[in-house]
Enzyme design. Structure first.
Site, PDB file in Angstrom:
ATOM      1  CD  GLU A  73      -7.107   7.011  -4.372  1.00 31.41           C
ATOM      2  OE1 GLU A  73      -8.071   6.842  -3.617  1.00 31.41           O
ATOM      3  OE2 GLU A  73      -7.075   6.632  -5.547  1.00 31.41           O
ATOM      4  CG  ASP A  74      -7.502   9.620  -0.264  1.00 24.12           C
ATOM      5  OD1 ASP A  74      -7.297  10.022  -1.422  1.00 24.12           O
ATOM      6  OD2 ASP A  74      -8.482   8.933   0.049  1.00 24.12           O
TER       7      ASP A  74
END
Length: 99
Positions: A73-74
């Protein structure tokens, strides 16, 4: 963060230690340079999650997924990257806890 790494070496051995150590290093590198709103290194968050899960006695695949849980996600890391490096089980766990 080194505290978590040292605990890994006390709790896991063999292939389990290899898996958890690899996930630790992979996530640490993937999150390199990222900061939390507080200003601390982002990697402190996955390490805190891992501490809780180690206290609960969870298996190496779960610990690896805990280190990696925000990587897709990051960071620039894809699901395919996780599957290639850690296999289907860890990818499934990571996907299961990614927001």
């Amino acid at each position: 963060m080194l505290e978590v790494f040292e605990r890994l070496k006390k709790i896991y051995s063999g292939a389990d230690l290899s898996l958890t150590t690899k996930a630790y290093e992979y996530a640490k590198n993937a999150h390199k340079g990222q900061k939390r709103a507080s200003g601390e290194d982002y990697f402190t968050h996955p390490c805190a999650v891992v501490k809780i899960l180690m206290d609960l006695g969870l298996d190496a695949a779960t610990i690896a997924a805990a280190f990696l849980h925000d990587v897709i996600e990051d960071t620039h890391v894809s699901e395919g990257d996780i599957k290639k490096e850690f296999g289907d089980e860890v990818l499934l766990l990571v996907k299961g806890v990614t927001k």
